[in-house]
Design a protein around this motif. Structure first.
Motif, mmCIF file in Angstrom:
data_model
loop_
_atom_site.group_PDB
_atom_site.id
_atom_site.type_symbol
_atom_site.label_atom_id
_atom_site.label_comp_id
_atom_site.label_asym_id
_atom_site.label_seq_id
_atom_site.Cartn_x
_atom_site.Cartn_y
_atom_site.Cartn_z
ATOM 1 N N GLY A 31 0.760 -1.233 0.000
ATOM 2 C CA GLY A 31 0.000 0.000 0.000
ATOM 3 C C GLY A 31 0.795 1.290 0.000
ATOM 4 O O GLY A 31 0.204 2.367 0.082
ATOM 5 N N ASP A 32 2.130 1.220 -0.104
ATOM 6 C CA ASP A 32 2.922 2.448 -0.051
ATOM 7 C C ASP A 32 4.323 2.186 -0.585
ATOM 8 O O ASP A 32 5.083 1.436 0.019
ATOM 9 N N PRO A 33 4.695 2.796 -1.719
ATOM 10 C CA PRO A 33 6.043 2.567 -2.260
ATOM 11 C C PRO A 33 7.150 3.053 -1.332
ATOM 12 O O PRO A 33 8.277 2.573 -1.409
ATOM 13 N N GLY A 34 6.839 3.976 -0.435
ATOM 14 C CA GLY A 34 7.830 4.466 0.519
ATOM 15 C C GLY A 34 8.230 3.441 1.563
ATOM 16 O O GLY A 34 9.201 3.642 2.300
ATOM 17 N N ARG A 35 7.521 2.324 1.610
ATOM 18 C CA ARG A 35 7.848 1.270 2.579
ATOM 19 C C ARG A 35 8.937 0.303 2.103
ATOM 20 O O ARG A 35 9.476 -0.458 2.893
#
Length: 131
Positions: A70-74
């Motif tokens: 749910g989040d490419p920053g992860r």
């Protein structure tokens, strides 16, 4: 509300390599190696024509996990081995499986096949922060 991830969960991600994708990716990445944009050079190199840049395929594998969590920053770490080049007009299916969830880190193995069932990427491991 935070999602809980479990080992054994699976996910699928599909990307199509249209005939212009290697050219678009060359412009975005600066990778203008002629095997990616000139069919004659690709043939001379023994590749049968143009092939997609490996880093684009890698990006799609990472995208598969990013969409799943749910989040490419992860995304925190990636390891991959390419098996076969992706060609224009290929449809690539990425299959992922969560192998562990520990100390706030999800680890997933990702593989990819083209529409002919040929492996194009095997044994990719992507780690993502989830905690």
């Amino acid at each position: 509300m935070s999602r809980t991830f479990q080992p054994g969960e699976t996910f699928t991600h599909v990307r199509e390599c249209d005939r212009y994708r290697p050219i678009y990716y060359a412009g975005a990445s600066g990778d203008f190696n002629p095997i990616h944009i000139d069919p004659e050079v690709g043939k001379t190199a023994g590749l049968g024509g143009v092939i997609l840049q490996g880093l684009c395929t890698l990006g799609w594998a990472v995208e598969a996990v990013a969409v799943f969590v749910g989040d490419p920053g992860r995304i925190r770490r990636v390891r991959v081995r390419f098996s076969k080049p992706v060609r224009p007009e290929d449809t690539i299916t990425f299959e992922g499986k969560v192998t562990s969830v520990q100390d706030g880190v999800l680890t997933a193995e990702v593989s990819a096949t083209n529409q002919r069932g040929e492996d194009v990427l095997k044994g990719a491991v992507v780690e993502a922060s989830i905690g």
